[in-house]
Design a protein around this motif. Structure first.
Motif, PDB file in Angstrom:
ATOM      1  N   VAL A 255       0.835  -1.188   0.000  1.00  0.00           N
ATOM      2  CA  VAL A 255       0.000   0.000   0.000  1.00  0.00           C
ATOM      3  C   VAL A 255       0.877   1.248   0.000  1.00  0.00           C
ATOM      4  CG1 VAL A 255      -0.151   0.137   2.525  1.00  0.00           C
ATOM      5  CG2 VAL A 255      -2.008   1.090   1.108  1.00  0.00           C
ATOM      6  N   TYR A 256       0.358   2.305  -0.599  1.00  0.00           N
ATOM      7  CA  TYR A 256       1.065   3.587  -0.581  1.00  0.00           C
ATOM      8  C   TYR A 256       0.029   4.702  -0.549  1.00  0.00           C
ATOM      9  CZ  TYR A 256       4.326   7.332  -1.625  1.00  0.00           C
ATOM     10  OH  TYR A 256       5.073   8.480  -1.553  1.00  0.00           O
ATOM     11  N   ALA A 257       0.336   5.788   0.189  1.00  0.00           N
ATOM     12  CA  ALA A 257      -0.594   6.904   0.303  1.00  0.00           C
ATOM     13  C   ALA A 257       0.150   8.223   0.267  1.00  0.00           C
ATOM     14  CB  ALA A 257      -1.396   6.789   1.599  1.00  0.00           C
ATOM     15  N   ASN A 258      -0.455   9.194  -0.403  1.00  0.00           N
ATOM     16  CA  ASN A 258       0.057  10.563  -0.438  1.00  0.00           C
ATOM     17  C   ASN A 258      -1.034  11.533  -0.020  1.00  0.00           C
ATOM     18  OD1 ASN A 258       2.745  10.436  -1.154  1.00  0.00           O
ATOM     19  ND2 ASN A 258       2.392  10.680  -3.345  1.00  0.00           N
ATOM     20  N   THR A 259      -0.636  12.563   0.686  1.00  0.00           N
ATOM     21  CA  THR A 259      -1.525  13.680   0.993  1.00  0.00           C
ATOM     22  C   THR A 259      -1.171  14.832   0.070  1.00  0.00           C
ATOM     23  OG1 THR A 259      -1.753  13.060   3.317  1.00  0.00           O
ATOM     24  CG2 THR A 259      -2.269  15.332   2.736  1.00  0.00           C
ATOM     25  N   VAL A 260      -2.163  15.297  -0.691  1.00  0.00           N
ATOM     26  CA  VAL A 260      -1.951  16.374  -1.656  1.00  0.00           C
ATOM     27  C   VAL A 260      -2.724  17.596  -1.173  1.00  0.00           C
ATOM     28  CG1 VAL A 260      -2.036  17.024  -4.089  1.00  0.00           C
ATOM     29  CG2 VAL A 260      -1.824  14.610  -3.453  1.00  0.00           C
ATOM     30  N   HIS A 261      -2.053  18.745  -1.133  1.00  0.00           N
ATOM     31  CA  HIS A 261      -2.638  19.959  -0.572  1.00  0.00           C
ATOM     32  C   HIS A 261      -3.238  20.815  -1.685  1.00  0.00           C
ATOM     33  CE1 HIS A 261      -0.731  18.935   3.220  1.00  0.00           C
ATOM     34  NE2 HIS A 261       0.409  18.749   2.557  1.00  0.00           N
ATOM     35  N   GLY A 262      -4.565  20.953  -1.663  1.00  0.00           N
ATOM     36  CA  GLY A 262      -5.256  21.777  -2.633  1.00  0.00           C
ATOM     37  C   GLY A 262      -5.586  23.142  -2.079  1.00  0.00           C
ATOM     38  N   THR A 263      -6.181  23.980  -2.890  1.00  0.00           N
ATOM     39  CA  THR A 263      -6.534  25.327  -2.463  1.00  0.00           C
ATOM     40  C   THR A 263      -7.805  25.353  -1.624  1.00  0.00           C
ATOM     41  OG1 THR A 263      -7.784  25.696  -4.513  1.00  0.00           O
ATOM     42  CG2 THR A 263      -5.457  26.333  -4.503  1.00  0.00           C
TER      43      THR A 263
END
Length: 676
Positions: free
Chosen positions: A387-395
Motif C-alpha cells: 500500500v502507498y498513500a500521499n496527501t496532496v494539498h489543494g486550495t
C-alpha cells in the motif's frame, strides 16, 4: 463540481483573446485536466464528428483535449498524422477540415481548448516520380510557402538523402541536425530561415485560423529546444507541451532550453506508476518524489503527467512493435494520476472503460482544488509494499490517495472522510474542507443507481440536505446523515449540501440520466452510389476485440435493397445486444478498389450517402434526418412476430404485442402502425 473552474477557464480564453499573452509553457496554479482524445489507429473513435457529438460530456470534465495531427498526409490509407505533408490543408483520416473547424469551435464555446499535435521535426514529401524532396507549394494569407531540398538536414537518413540528392543533381542543407535523427521522413533544418518562416506561419494558422488553443510538440528530441522557445514566443499558444522521451534531468534541461516556454510530458512519473501497478509493489511510488517533474522543485508547473499513451498501449498484432502497457490496476493508476499535481492527461481507452470512475476522480480533484503546483507528502509511514498513500494539498482542502491493498492503511477518521473507492484505490478528503459529496459522477446510467452522500466536515453530527429537482437545498429540504444512500431511479439533478446550525453550505451538483437499455437492432442504409462494381459492407464491433461482423476485408457484398420515398438504398441490420455496444462500418467497392473513410460508432438506424473523395477515400454524409417513411425502422428486418417497436426502431417488447403500460403514442406492431 467542474462548472466553477470551467467558467473560469472560458473567461480566461475570452480575456486572453483581446490581449497579448506571454508564452510561458503552462499556466501557473492551473487546475485543468487533459484528455488524449485518441489512441493508435483510433480512426473511428477520434473522427471529428464523433468527438463533437460528445462535446457536452467531455467539456464538463476536461479543460483540454489533445487530438492527432490534423493535416493532410497525402495518403490513400489511414494515417495517424506523424508523416505530415501539407501544413495548410487539414483534410485527414479523422475528417474534413470543415468538420475539424466545427469541432474546435464547439468545444471552445464550452470552455474546452483543443491541443494540436504539431509534427515539425520531420516532414514527408509528395513523392512524385520517386522524388525525396518535393514539397507542396501552399498559399496562406496571400503568401506562398514551400520548403526546398536545402531545408533538409545535411546528415538526414545517415547520409542517404545527401547521396540521393547528389545523384539527382540537387543540394540539401549544409547544416547537420541539431538533435536526434529519424529515418521515417526528411529531418528539417531548423536553422534554415525558410523552415522557420514556414513553421511560424503554420503555427499561426493553427491558432488564429483553425482555432486551436495550444500545441503538443512531437519528437522534440529531434531538434534544439531553443527553436521551441522561438516558435512559442512568435505564436503565443496558451499551452505548450513537448514529447521529450528521456530521463528526468534531460527533460528538465529541455524545458530550460526552451526558456521555459513549454511544458513537457512527465515520462518518469509514468514509469513509476507503471512499475507499481504491474508489480504490485506500491512502495515504488515513493520514487515519484525523487525522479519526476512533479517531484522536482519548480517543475511541477511544467509537468503533464500520464500513465499511458498511444506509443505505449498494447496494439495487438502490430508488427515490429513492443508494447509497454499497464497490465493491471489501470483504475488505481488513474486514481493516483488524478490526485497528484502536474496537469493530468487521461488516455482515451482508459476513459472509455472507466468513464464514470474517472469523472468521480476529477470531481474530487476539483473539490480539493488541486493544481499543477500543489504540494504533497507521503502519508503512509510504513515499509509495506502492499500500500502507498500521499496527501496532496489543494486550495480548498487536502486529498489523500491510497493505492494498493487499501485496508492496510486507513487514516484518522477524525481528520479524513472517505469519499470514493474502487479496485485498489481510495480517496479521502480532509474533514476541514466543509463540503457535501455524492460518490456517483454526473452521467447516463442504464439502471437505477445508489448514490452515497457524505458530510465532509469537522463538525460532529453535520447533516446533509438535498433536492432532486435542481433547486438549491434549504434547511427544509430532504435530510440525510453522513454515509446515507439514496436511490436515483429517474433522470434528475441532485444538489446536496451541508446543514450546520440551520445554515446551508458546501453544495455539490450532479446531473443523472437514467436511460434503461433495450436490446435492439440497428440498420445501416446506403443510398445507392451507382457504382459499377459490387457494394460491400465491412464492419467490426467496438467490443474491445474489434470483432469482424461481416467477414474479412472487403466484408460482405450487399444485395438487399429497398426503395424509400423514391430513393433506392442498400441496407444491413445488426444486433445491439448490450449498453455501450456499437459498431463501425466501411462501404467499399471490393478488395483493391475505392472505399469510404471509417464510419461509426453506430448503435441505431442511420442513413448515409457517398460524398466527395478526400485524401484518397470517399467521405459520407449522414442523411438520416431527411429520410422519411413510417415503415422504415422495421421493413428491412427479418420478420419478428409478436414484437413492439418505437418509431425510431427500438425494440420495446419481445414476445408480446401488448401495449399495456406504455405511454400514449404511435408504435410498430408486427409491421403495422398502431396508435395507442
Amino acid at each position: 463540481m467542474i462548472r466553477t473552474f470551467k467558467s473560469f477557464f472560458a473567461a480566461t480564453i475570452l480575456a486572453l483573446s483581446g490581449q497579448t499573452m506571454s508564452a510561458q509553457g503552462w499556466q501557473e496554479n492551473y487546475g485543468g485536466v487533459m484528455l488524449q482524445g485518441f489512441s493508435w489507429d483510433s480512426f473511428v473513435d477520434t473522427q471529428w464528428t464523433n468527438l463533437t457529438s460528445q462535446a457536452d460530456e467531455l467539456s464538463e470534465y476536461f479543460n483540454l483535449i489533445w487530438i492527432p495531427q490534423s493535416g493532410n498526409c497525402n495518403s490513400s490509407y489511414n494515417q495517424m498524422g506523424y508523416t505530415p505533408v501539407f501544413y495548410f490543408d487539414h483534410n485527414s483520416s479523422f475528417g474534413t477540415e470543415n468538420q475539424l473547424r466545427t469541432m474546435i469551435k464547439t468545444f471552445k464555446e464550452k470552455g474546452t481548448g483543443i491541443i494540436a499535435d504539431v509534427v515539425i521535426n520531420h516532414r514527408n514529401n509528395l513523392g512524385v516520380n520517386g522524388s525525396w524532396v518535393d514539397y507542396p507549394a501552399e498559399t496562406y494569407n496571400g503568401t506562398v510557402y514551400q520548403m526546398l531540398p536545402t531545408d533538409i538536414c545535411a546528415n538526414d537518413d545517415d547520409g542517404a538523402t545527401y547521396n540521393w540528392a547528389k545523384k539527382n543533381g540537387m543540394s540539401i542543407s549544409q547544416n547537420n541536425d541539431t538533435g536526434e535523427g529519424w529515418n521515417g521522413c526528411r529531418d528539417l533544418d531548423h536553422k534554415s530561415a525558410n523552415v522557420q518562416k514556414d513553421i511560424k506561419a503554420y503555427l499561426e494558422f493553427l491558432l488564429k485560423d483553425l482555432g486551436y488553443t495550444g500545441f503538443r510538440y512531437d519528437m522534440v528530441k529531434g531538434f534544439s529546444a531553443s527553436f521551441i522557445g522561438d516558435y512559442n514566443t512568435a505564436a503565443q499558444p496558451q499551452f505548450s507541451v513537448g514529447e521529450y522521451w528521456d530521463s528526468n534531468d534531460k527533460i528538465k534541461a529541455w524545458i530550460n532550453g526552451t526558456q521555459k516556454q513549454s511544458g513537457a510530458f512527465d515520462f518518469q512519473f509514468r514509469y513509476k506508476v507503471r512499475d507499481a501497478a504491474n508489480t504490485g509493489n506500491w512502495r515504488t511510488l515513493r520514487n515519484v518524489t525523487n525522479a519526476t517533474l512533479i517531484g522536482s522543485d519548480g517543475y511541477a508547473r511544467y509537468a503533464v503527467t500520464f500513465v499511458e499513451n498511444h506509443d505505449m498501449q498494447d496494439r495487438g498484432t502490430t508488427s515490429g512493435y513492443t508494447p509497454d502497457p499497464i497490465r493491471r490496476d489501470t483504475l488505481a493508476a488513474n486514481a493516483f494520476l488524478l490526485a497528484m499535481p502536474g496537469t493530468p492527461c487521461v488516455f482515451l481507452p482508459h476513459w472509455k472503460v472507466y468513464k464514470q470512475d474517472i469523472k468521480a476522480m476529477i470531481d474530487a480533484r476539483e473539490l480539493a482544488g488541486i493544481t499543477n503546483q500543489s504540494t504533497y507528502e507521503e502519508a503512509s509511514n510504513t515499509s509495506s509494499t502492499t500500500v502507498y498513500a500521499n496527501t496532496v494539498h489543494g486550495t480548498k482542502g487536502n486529498l489523500m490517495v491510497v493505492v494498493g491493498r487499501t485496508a492496510d492503511y486507513v487514516p484518522d477518521g477524525a481528520q479524513w472522510v472517505k469519499i470514493l473507492s474502487g479496485q485498489n484505490f481510495t480517496y479521502y478528503l480532509s474533514a476541514s474542507t466543509e463540503t457535501a459529496w455524492a460518490d456517483k459522477a454526473s452521467g447516463t446510467y442504464s439502471n437505477a443507481i445508489d448514490v452515497r452522500l457524505c458530510a465532509v466536515s469537522a463538525i460532529s453530527g453535520t447533516r446533509i440536505v438535498y433536492t432532486l429537482d435542481g433547486s438549491e437545498p434549504t434547511a427544509n429540504s430532504e435530510k440525510a446523515v453522513h454515509g446515507s444512500t439514496i436511490v436515483i431511479d429517474g433522470t434528475c439533478t441532485l444538489k446536496a449540501a451541508l446543514l450546520v446550525n440551520g445554515k446551508v453550505s458546501g453544495t455539490v451538483t450532479r446531473h443523472y440520466t437514467i436511460q434503461p437499455f433495450e436490446v435492439h437492432t440497428a440498420t445501416v442504409w446506403l443510398k445507392n452510389p451507382k457504382w459499377t462494381t459490387p457494394v460491400c459492407f465491412y464492419s467490426w464491433a467496438n467490443d474491445g476485440k474489434n470483432t469482424k461482423l461481416l467477414g474479412n476485408w472487403p466484408g460482405t457484398e450487399i444485395v438487399e435493397k429497398k426503395t424509400i420515398d423514391g430513393t433506392e438504398y442498400y441496407y444491413r441490420t445488426f444486433d445491439i445486444p448490450s449498453p455501450g455496444y456499437s459498431f463501425n462500418i466501411i462501404f467499399n467497392q471490393g478488395s483493391g478498389k475505392s472505399q469510404t473513410v471509417d464510419i461509426g460508432p453506430i448503435d441505431k438506424d442511420v442513413y448515409y450517402e457517398i460524398a466527395e473523395m478526400v485524401n484518397g477515400k470517399y467521405t459520407v454524409n449522414d442523411i438520416t434526418p431527411t429520410v422519411t417513411g413510417i415503415d422504415r425502422p422495421i421493413v428491412d428486418q427479418k420478420p419478428r412476430p409478436n414484437h413492439v417497436y418505437s418509431l425510431d426502431g427500438r425494440l420495446l417488447r419481445s414476445g408480446t404485442t401488448s401495449l399495456e403500460g406504455l405511454p400514449k403514442g404511435i408504435y410498430i406492431v408486427n409491421s403495422n402502425k398502431v396508435i395507442k
